[in-house]
Scaffold this motif. Structure first.
Motif, mmCIF file in Angstrom:
data_model
loop_
_atom_site.group_PDB
_atom_site.id
_atom_site.type_symbol
_atom_site.label_atom_id
_atom_site.label_comp_id
_atom_site.label_asym_id
_atom_site.label_seq_id
_atom_site.Cartn_x
_atom_site.Cartn_y
_atom_site.Cartn_z
ATOM 1 N N LEU A 75 4.763 18.735 8.372
ATOM 2 C CA LEU A 75 6.043 18.211 8.859
ATOM 3 C C LEU A 75 6.551 18.881 10.127
ATOM 4 C CD1 LEU A 75 7.665 17.892 5.347
ATOM 5 C CD2 LEU A 75 6.940 16.016 6.817
ATOM 6 N N SER A 76 5.760 19.739 10.724
ATOM 7 C CA SER A 76 6.232 20.460 11.905
ATOM 8 C C SER A 76 6.128 19.637 13.180
ATOM 9 C CB SER A 76 5.450 21.770 12.072
ATOM 10 O OG SER A 76 4.062 21.505 12.220
ATOM 11 N N ASP A 77 5.247 18.651 13.206
ATOM 12 C CA ASP A 77 5.026 17.843 14.410
ATOM 13 C C ASP A 77 5.955 16.629 14.396
ATOM 14 O OD1 ASP A 77 4.130 16.426 16.573
ATOM 15 O OD2 ASP A 77 2.001 16.549 16.055
ATOM 16 N N THR A 78 7.154 16.813 14.914
ATOM 17 C CA THR A 78 8.149 15.731 14.912
ATOM 18 C C THR A 78 7.656 14.514 15.679
ATOM 19 O OG1 THR A 78 9.932 17.352 14.765
ATOM 20 C CG2 THR A 78 10.527 15.142 15.474
ATOM 21 N N GLN A 79 6.961 14.731 16.773
ATOM 22 C CA GLN A 79 6.485 13.615 17.579
ATOM 23 C C GLN A 79 5.514 12.736 16.796
ATOM 24 O OE1 GLN A 79 7.527 12.488 20.474
ATOM 25 N NE2 GLN A 79 6.066 10.792 20.312
ATOM 26 N N LEU A 80 4.660 13.360 15.976
ATOM 27 C CA LEU A 80 3.725 12.594 15.157
ATOM 28 C C LEU A 80 4.478 11.650 14.233
ATOM 29 C CD1 LEU A 80 0.819 12.081 14.109
ATOM 30 C CD2 LEU A 80 1.209 13.929 12.465
ATOM 31 N N TRP A 81 5.559 12.139 13.608
ATOM 32 C CA TRP A 81 6.315 11.303 12.677
ATOM 33 C C TRP A 81 7.078 10.205 13.400
ATOM 34 C CZ3 TRP A 81 4.760 11.118 8.052
ATOM 35 C CH2 TRP A 81 4.054 12.211 7.542
ATOM 36 N N ARG A 82 7.491 10.462 14.623
ATOM 37 C CA ARG A 82 8.145 9.408 15.404
ATOM 38 C C ARG A 82 7.160 8.310 15.783
ATOM 39 N NH1 ARG A 82 13.245 10.035 17.276
ATOM 40 N NH2 ARG A 82 14.264 12.067 16.986
ATOM 41 N N GLU A 83 5.879 8.652 15.813
ATOM 42 C CA GLU A 83 4.845 7.649 16.082
ATOM 43 C C GLU A 83 4.469 6.885 14.816
ATOM 44 O OE1 GLU A 83 1.588 9.781 17.760
ATOM 45 O OE2 GLU A 83 2.688 10.377 19.570
ATOM 46 N N ILE A 84 4.492 7.548 13.674
ATOM 47 C CA ILE A 84 4.067 6.922 12.423
ATOM 48 C C ILE A 84 5.150 6.028 11.833
ATOM 49 C CG2 ILE A 84 3.444 7.383 10.008
ATOM 50 C CD1 ILE A 84 2.093 9.956 10.923
ATOM 51 N N ALA B 213 0.843 -1.193 0.000
ATOM 52 C CA ALA B 213 0.000 0.000 0.000
ATOM 53 C C ALA B 213 0.874 1.237 0.000
ATOM 54 C CB ALA B 213 -0.927 0.012 1.211
ATOM 55 N N HIS B 214 0.470 2.213 -0.811
ATOM 56 C CA HIS B 214 1.132 3.509 -0.808
ATOM 57 C C HIS B 214 0.195 4.532 -0.200
ATOM 58 C CE1 HIS B 214 3.360 7.026 -1.744
ATOM 59 N NE2 HIS B 214 2.453 7.476 -2.607
ATOM 60 N N VAL B 215 0.627 5.155 0.894
ATOM 61 C CA VAL B 215 -0.136 6.203 1.554
ATOM 62 C C VAL B 215 0.415 7.538 1.050
ATOM 63 C CG1 VAL B 215 -0.882 7.182 3.753
ATOM 64 C CG2 VAL B 215 -0.485 4.708 3.557
ATOM 65 N N ALA B 216 -0.327 8.182 0.174
ATOM 66 C CA ALA B 216 0.125 9.405 -0.485
ATOM 67 C C ALA B 216 -0.048 10.609 0.444
ATOM 68 C CB ALA B 216 -0.668 9.591 -1.780
ATOM 69 N N PRO B 217 0.500 11.785 0.063
ATOM 70 C CA PRO B 217 0.436 12.956 0.929
ATOM 71 C C PRO B 217 -0.988 13.343 1.322
ATOM 72 C CG PRO B 217 2.062 13.310 -0.784
ATOM 73 C CD PRO B 217 1.351 12.040 -1.131
ATOM 74 N N MET B 218 -1.232 13.374 2.630
ATOM 75 C CA MET B 218 -2.492 13.797 3.232
ATOM 76 C C MET B 218 -2.159 14.402 4.587
ATOM 77 S SD MET B 218 -5.100 10.594 2.431
ATOM 78 C CE MET B 218 -3.952 9.310 2.977
ATOM 79 N N PRO B 219 -3.121 15.022 5.265
ATOM 80 C CA PRO B 219 -2.848 15.471 6.627
ATOM 81 C C PRO B 219 -2.283 14.340 7.494
ATOM 82 C CG PRO B 219 -4.917 16.391 5.876
ATOM 83 C CD PRO B 219 -4.453 15.435 4.801
ATOM 84 N N GLY B 220 -1.332 14.687 8.363
ATOM 85 C CA GLY B 220 -0.607 13.677 9.123
ATOM 86 C C GLY B 220 -1.494 12.765 9.954
ATOM 87 N N VAL B 221 -2.560 13.310 10.546
ATOM 88 C CA VAL B 221 -3.433 12.475 11.373
ATOM 89 C C VAL B 221 -4.137 11.415 10.531
ATOM 90 C CG1 VAL B 221 -3.801 14.200 13.172
ATOM 91 C CG2 VAL B 221 -5.296 14.195 11.155
#
Length: 310
Positions: A162-171, A128-136
């Motif tokens: 891309l400002s929420d670093t913590q979100l990306w560390r969770e994803i 699956a490719h998850v394309a650019p969308m809101p991070g949530v």
């Protein structure tokens, strides 16, 4: 692992784009969206993914009928009320690009497909490719795919998210392949971080493979476990309109994973998918591309490698 069983998915947006190039050339009311370009990038290689996106009533039924006839499954599209997203894509002479929503356009969040609105649920998802969308929204889909034991989860971030670093560390621990652009890497890590440092740092956040897309400079590939790193050249093409090239790269890369199981060759497939988009305006050129044409370009790359060229 070669994910040759189950259904491949492309999850993202459908938009209508009014494209203005730095040359003054325009492509008005072009059917667009990251999910469309990614699906077409995969279709070039004979892969027939299911596309999950929100379809507004204003989106071209003619284009969707054509895409469906090519083998891209559109049955999982989610209907949304409202105008959908119509946007300007404005290019400058330095290669930069800006998107601006028009008039009463819907927001990206409003046209993002949601797990809760899934009708038919695939029994097995091969990739699956998850394309650019809101991070949530991307987080929601990545967790859903991870829970279904999808062996290859690709993710391309949205440049505004891309400002929420913590979100990306969770994803990212649940993502197999992370595919940011060089602009997105700078937004995530800072402009002083080199691409070599960036792929390693991002891999430390969880994904097995990081690929930084660098436009005409190609892409940089890094594999966390083996520490393999190599650059994939952009396929030489006559540049007309770069809208959707990064998305098509991701679709071609997914097709290579599904059909070859070889990430390096898959990156070459991504480069070739992007080249067909680059040579046209909007999605029309890549829609006309045959698998034979794509294979011919891949043969060219392999011949150059055999002779030590490039």
């Amino acid at each position: 692992m070669k994910p040759d069983e189950g259904r491949p998915l492309v999850i993202g947006h459908l938009t209508v784009d009014d494209i203005v190039l730095s040359t003054g050339e325009t492509s008005m009311e072009a059917p667009g969206g990251d999910s469309l370009y990614a699906a077409l990038g995969a279709r070039v290689w004979g892969l027939k993914p299911s596309m999950i996106a929100c379809r507004a009533d204003t989106y071209s039924q003619h284009i969707l009928d054509q895409v469906d006839a090519m083998g891209v499954d559109t049955r999982l599209l989610q209907r949304v009320s409202g105008p959908g997203v119509r946007q300007w894509a404005l290019y400058d002479t330095s290669g930069g690009r800006q998107y601006h929503a028009q008039g009463r356009s819907s927001s990206y969040l409003e046209i993002s497909p949601r797990v809760a609105k899934m009708g038919e649920v695939p029994a097995l998802v091969s990739a699956a490719h998850v394309a650019p969308m809101p991070g949530v929204v991307q987080k929601e889909w990545v967790e859903w795919l991870h829970g279904r034991n999808c062996p290859w989860i690709l993710l391309d971030p949205h440049e505004d998210e891309l400002s929420d670093t913590q979100l990306w560390r969770e994803i990212l621990p649940h993502v197999t392949v992370f595919l940011p652009s060089i602009v997105e890497v700078a937004a995530l890590l800072g402009s002083n971080v080199s691409v070599v440092q960036a792929v390693k740092r991002l891999a430390d956040w969880g994904p097995k493979i990081v690929i930084i897309k660098m436009g005409e400079r190609g892409s940089l590939y890094y594999e966390r476990d083996t520490r393999a790193m190599f650059q994939i050249s952009a396929f030489p093409a006559q540049a007309r309109d770069s809208t959707g090239c990064g998305d098509a790269f991701c679709g071609g890369f997914m097709a290579g994973l599904c059909q070859l199981g070889d990430p390096r060759a898959a990156a070459q497939w991504g480069s070739i998918s992007a080249s067909f988009v680059l040579e046209g305006y909007g999605p029309y050129q890549v829609m006309k591309t045959t698998t034979k044409q794509a294979m011919d370009r891949w043969a060219t790359i392999r011949r150059r490698e055999d002779h030590g060229v490039g």
